[in-house]
Design a protein around this motif. Structure first.
Motif, mmCIF file in Angstrom:
data_model
loop_
_atom_site.group_PDB
_atom_site.id
_atom_site.type_symbol
_atom_site.label_atom_id
_atom_site.label_comp_id
_atom_site.label_asym_id
_atom_site.label_seq_id
_atom_site.Cartn_x
_atom_site.Cartn_y
_atom_site.Cartn_z
ATOM 1 N N LYS A 118 0.816 -1.227 0.000
ATOM 2 C CA LYS A 118 0.000 0.000 0.000
ATOM 3 C C LYS A 118 0.843 1.269 0.000
ATOM 4 N N TYR A 119 2.107 1.145 -0.386
ATOM 5 C CA TYR A 119 2.987 2.315 -0.239
ATOM 6 C C TYR A 119 2.488 3.542 -1.008
ATOM 7 N N LYS A 120 1.849 3.327 -2.154
ATOM 8 C CA LYS A 120 1.391 4.497 -2.929
ATOM 9 C C LYS A 120 0.316 5.260 -2.164
ATOM 10 N N GLU A 121 -0.653 4.488 -1.672
ATOM 11 C CA GLU A 121 -1.740 5.086 -0.881
ATOM 12 C C GLU A 121 -1.158 5.798 0.351
ATOM 13 N N ASP A 122 -0.172 5.138 0.979
ATOM 14 C CA ASP A 122 0.400 5.708 2.199
ATOM 15 C C ASP A 122 1.152 7.006 1.922
ATOM 16 N N LYS A 149 0.669 9.018 -0.477
ATOM 17 C CA LYS A 149 -0.328 10.045 -0.793
ATOM 18 C C LYS A 149 -0.884 10.650 0.509
ATOM 19 N N LEU A 150 -1.150 9.770 1.464
ATOM 20 C CA LEU A 150 -1.654 10.264 2.756
ATOM 21 C C LEU A 150 -0.603 11.105 3.477
ATOM 22 N N GLU A 205 -0.820 14.345 2.067
ATOM 23 C CA GLU A 205 -2.054 15.009 2.492
ATOM 24 C C GLU A 205 -1.950 15.600 3.885
ATOM 25 N N LYS A 231 -7.147 -1.164 6.651
ATOM 26 C CA LYS A 231 -7.702 0.108 6.151
ATOM 27 C C LYS A 231 -7.112 1.300 6.930
ATOM 28 N N ARG A 232 -6.745 2.316 6.183
ATOM 29 C CA ARG A 232 -6.162 3.518 6.778
ATOM 30 C C ARG A 232 -7.227 4.587 7.018
ATOM 31 N N GLU A 241 8.297 7.515 -5.510
ATOM 32 C CA GLU A 241 6.957 7.986 -5.155
ATOM 33 C C GLU A 241 7.058 9.132 -4.134
ATOM 34 N N CYS A 277 6.007 13.140 -4.676
ATOM 35 C CA CYS A 277 5.050 13.848 -3.802
ATOM 36 C C CYS A 277 5.718 14.981 -3.017
#
Ligand code: BG6
Length: 472
Positions: free
Chosen positions: A71-75, A77-78, A81, A453-454, A118, A122
């Motif tokens: 899940k590194y991409k999602e992480d 991104k967070l 954020e 789930k994050r 990544e 970002c």
């Protein structure tokens, strides 16, 4: 979102310097998961869990930790954020080089390349740490840090990392809290190999320091751009009173637990009083004469400071049992200060001023070397009870904890400390070694029953605001 609005604060009392590093830290074993796929070799945690799962909270092991591997991409991104401009993580030695020496695992290279790219995409600067408690099991079989061959293996591993990733990574760290594997593995039985053997502990500590100096030497030989340092957990030692015996007890605790790694890393030499004490007790390590020269010539550019708790001590009350295994506590007792503030979940005292005392000590006695707070944080059990109707965990206690420390950090900056940033432990809830997932530390919660789930916690949104304002 109303909540974020409520967090808005017009007045900023604590403004931080421009380009302050705001972010968090984590480690491979604690967040990646995927411990036995894509060619990863076993490390001591994988092995120990297989042997003694009951030593881990709720018998949860390192195999699926937080799933950053997937899940590194999602992480990332967070992270963006919630305002990160920097993030520290570690490379898993046994993922990159499954046997500790020899062949490099291509899938691991791809993974770490992807993570670095990544992050950069970002706008988050990657800080890489090479060793975070996770000895490849194949090397532990030959004694781990007890064995000098492992120092050589580590230098090859470090060189591999510098060569593969050094074009993009500009902040490197040789070790995270190197005293912890000494304490856990060789004195107090909370890391593998679970020994209580002071002679081995001293040898392991010496080899770790040597490995750090040699990695720094290698980094500089390669002529890479950037800085290299070490991350130390500094626990300021406070005496119970000004009685000379209490003062002496605090000084000795400081020698064992802080100066043992701080002095060689920053000044290139071991504290004379510590060497004398080890000599008197008959516990000097084995080394080659040129090692001391190597340590002296290869000190760090930058110091990461992990701060969680102070160490309060007093003079010994009883004569120690001469037959008990030698431990540093032969020279002092722990002191429970009445009225201390506690994080009862972790059993650690919260003493915000400690961060200031450390920074002023670094300023005064360690040439005001460039440093940053590389870890600080609060692990809390059962945070689910704080989840609100919108599904967000309202961790006001964490916000208060961070604020309390940032205020003292700010004061240290005002007084000239050369501190460049603040990283929380940790970005998302992760696996805390033998405590597994008991205490949660993250800006982001991880729901283990729901495909990890994050969900960003209130502290994550608060942090975002702090970064935007560069203060609070
Ligand atoms: C630091 C370590 O000691 O503290 C981390 O660098 C660790 O790996 C963190 O997770 C919090 O401690 P614990 O024992 O509660 O996980």
């Amino acid at each position: 979102m109303t909540l974020v609005k409520n967090l808005d604060k017009k007045e900023i009392t604590y403004k931080f310097p421009q380009n302050f590093w705001w972010g968090s830290a984590s480690s491979a074993t604690q967040m990646e998961g995927a411990s036995n796929i894509d060619g990863k070799g076993k490390n001591i945690w994988d092995y120990w869990y297989e042997q003694e799962p009951y030593r881990f909270y709720d018998e949860v092991g390192p195999s699926d930790t937080s799933q950053f591997y997937y899940k590194y991409k999602e992480d990332i991104k967070l992270m963006k954020e919630i305002g990160h401009n920097t993030f520290r993580f570690s490379i898993s030695w046994s993922r990159l080089i499954p046997n500790g020496v020899g062949e490099v695992n291509k899938k691991a290279v791809t993974f770490y390349n992807n993570v670095i790219d990544e992050l950069l995409k970002c706008g988050i600067e990657p800080f890489i740490n090479l060793y975070h408690f996770d000895m490849p099991f194949e090397l532990q079989k030959i004694g781990g840090w007890e064995n000098r061959e492992v120092v050589e293996a580590y230098i090859k591993y470090a060189e591999t990392c510098f060569t593969l990733f050094g074009d993009r990574v500009k902040k490197w760290f040789t070790h995270n809290e190197p005293i912890v594997p000494v304490e856990g593995g060789y004195l107090y039985n909370f890391h593998y190999p679970n020994l209580c053997d002071f002679q081995k502990a001293v040898q392991v500590a010496f080899h770790t320091i040597l490995s750090s100096a040699k990695a720094i030497q290698k980094f500089r030989e390669l002529g890479l751009e950037g800085k290299i340092g070490i991350i130390l957990n500094l626990t300021p030692s406070y005496p119970r009173s000004n009685h000379p015996s209490d003062l002496k007890a605090a000084k000795i605790a400081d020698l064992f637990f802080n100066r043992s790694f701080l002095d060689p890393s920053v000044k290139g030499e071991f504290p004379k009083e510590l060497v004398e004490l080890l000599k008197v007790e008959g516990y000097l390590p084995t080394y080659e004469q040129e090692d001391l020269q190597t340590i002296q010539s290869n000190t760090v550019d930058i110091l990461g400071i992990n701060y969680y708790q102070p160490r309060r001590v007093k003079a010994k009350e009883n004569i120690p049992n001469p037959d008990a295994p030698f431990l540093p506590e032969r020279y002092f007792d722990y002191y429970v200060m009445p009225g201390r503030k506690m994080n009862k979940y972790r059993g650690w005292e919260i003493y915000e001023k400690g961060i200031y005392d450390i920074l002023l000590n670094i300023k005064k006695n360690y040439g005001n070397i460039e440093c940053f707070i590389s870890e600080n944080g609060m692990g809390v059990e059962n945070e689910e009870r704080f989840r609100n109707q919108d599904g967000m965990i309202e961790d006001d206690y964490r916000i208060e904890f961070i604020k309390g420390h940032l205020k003292w950090l700010h004061k240290a900056i005002q007084e000239g400390a050369n501190v460049k940033g603040y990283h929380l432990w940790t970005f998302m809830d992760n696996w805390s070694w033998t405590n597994a997932y008991k205490n949660r530390y993250g800006f982001v919660s991880v729901d283990l029953d729901n495909n990890a789930k994050r969900t960003v916690k209130k502290s994550g949104y608060w942090f975002k605001k702090v970064v935007e304002q560069n203060g609070f």
